[in-house]
Design a protein around this motif. Structure first.
Motif, short mmCIF file in Angstrom:
data_model
loop_
_atom_site.label_atom_id
_atom_site.label_comp_id
_atom_site.label_asym_id
_atom_site.label_seq_id
_atom_site.Cartn_x
_atom_site.Cartn_y
_atom_site.Cartn_z
N CYS A 95 0.84 -1.21 0.00
CA CYS A 95 0.00 0.00 0.00
C CYS A 95 0.87 1.26 0.00
N ILE A 96 0.43 2.27 -0.73
CA ILE A 96 1.16 3.55 -0.81
C ILE A 96 1.43 4.13 0.58
N THR A 97 0.52 3.82 1.53
CA THR A 97 0.69 4.38 2.88
C THR A 97 1.83 3.71 3.64
N ASN A 98 2.36 2.60 3.09
CA ASN A 98 3.50 1.92 3.71
C ASN A 98 4.79 2.12 2.92
N ALA A 99 4.78 3.07 1.97
CA ALA A 99 5.93 3.23 1.08
C ALA A 99 6.87 4.34 1.52
N GLY A 100 6.66 4.84 2.74
CA GLY A 100 7.55 5.89 3.23
C GLY A 100 7.22 7.26 2.63
N GLU A 101 6.07 7.35 1.95
CA GLU A 101 5.63 8.64 1.39
C GLU A 101 4.88 9.41 2.48
N PRO A 102 4.82 10.72 2.36
CA PRO A 102 4.08 11.50 3.37
C PRO A 102 2.57 11.43 3.14
N VAL A 103 2.02 10.22 3.25
CA VAL A 103 0.59 10.00 3.01
C VAL A 103 -0.04 9.45 4.28
N ASP A 104 -1.05 10.12 4.81
CA ASP A 104 -1.78 9.61 5.97
C ASP A 104 -2.64 8.43 5.55
N THR A 105 -2.78 7.44 6.41
CA THR A 105 -3.72 6.36 6.11
C THR A 105 -5.14 6.93 6.15
N ASP A 106 -6.02 6.30 5.41
CA ASP A 106 -7.40 6.78 5.32
C ASP A 106 -8.30 5.55 5.10
N PHE A 107 -9.07 5.22 6.10
CA PHE A 107 -9.95 4.05 6.02
C PHE A 107 -11.40 4.51 6.06
N SER A 108 -12.23 3.97 5.17
CA SER A 108 -13.66 4.25 5.30
C SER A 108 -14.26 3.19 6.22
#
Ligand code: CTP
Ligand code: ZN
Length: 154
Positions: A116-129
Motif C-alpha cells: 500500500c502507498i501508505t507503507n511506502a515511506g511517502e508523506p501519506v496519511d492512512t485513510d480508512f472508510s
C-alpha cells in the motif's frame, strides 16, 4: 445505585479525561489507541469489568492531564461505541460527549498491505472508510474486519 456510586472504586481526578462506558474488556485497547504504554509517564487509572447500570459491566479509563484528538476518538468509537468522554477541570466535569461512529478514520490505523502507498515511506496519511463490519483502506481497498487495535500505528 448509579454508575457514579460504583465508580468510586477508582479515584476522581483533578484534570484530564475520563473515558467512561467503555465496552467491558476493551480498556487496554483504549490505552493502545491513545499510545499509552506506561513509558510516557502519564498518570492513568483503569476500572475493568465494573458494574454499570446502563451496560451491565463496563471499563473506565482515566487519563490525567491529557485530552484526546479527533483521530483517537474516531478509532475509539469503533471498539467502544457507547463510550462517554468527560473532560475534567478542577475536579468538575466541564464537558461530556458521546463518541460518534465516523465515516472515515484518518491516521492512527496502519494498512496491513505492505504494498500500500501508505507503507511506502511517502508523506501519506492512512485513510480508512468505516463499513458496518470493519474498515477499508481508501488507497488499496484492503479490509480490516477483526482486531483493529492490532493495526494501530504508534
Ligand atoms: N469523574 C472523575 N473525576 C472527577 C469527576 C468525574 O473521575 N473529578 C468521573 C466519574 O467517576 C464518572 C465520570 O467521570 O466515571 C463522569 O462523571 P459524572 O458526569 O459525574 O458521572 P455520571 O453522572 O454517572 O455520568 P453519566 O451520566 O455519563 O453516566
Ligand atoms: Zn492500504
Amino acid at each position: 445505585m448509579t454508575d457514579t456510586d460504583t465508580e468510586l472504586r477508582v479515584n476522581k481526578i483533578r484534570s484530564g479525561t475520563v473515558i467512561d462506558h467503555v465496552t467491558a474488556g476493551e480498556a487496554l485497547h483504549v490505552l493502545a489507541i491513545l499510545g499509552i504504554d506506561g513509558t510516557g509517564g502519564e498518570t492513568v487509572s483503569l476500572g475493568m469489568n465494573v458494574p454499570s447500570k446502563r451496560l451491565g459491566k463496563k471499563d473506565v479509563v482515566k487519563v490525567e492531564s491529557r485530552e484526546l484528538s479527533q483521530g483517537e476518538l474516531d478509532v475509539l468509537s469503533l471498539i467502544a461505541p457507547d463510550a462517554t468522554i468527560n473532560i475534567i477541570r478542577e475536579y468538575e466535569v466541564v464537558e461530556k460527549n458521546r463518541v460518534t461512529r465516523p465515516a472515515e478514520v484518518v491516521g492512527i490505523l496502519q494498512c496491513p498491505n505492505r504494498e500500500c502507498i501508505t507503507n511506502a515511506g511517502e508523506p501519506v496519511d492512512t485513510d480508512f472508510s468505516v463499513l458496518d463490519d470493519g474498515v477499508r483502506c481508501e488507497y488499496c481497498e484492503t479490509i480490516i474486519r477483526d482486531d483493529l487495535t492490532a493495526h494501530i500505528d504508534v
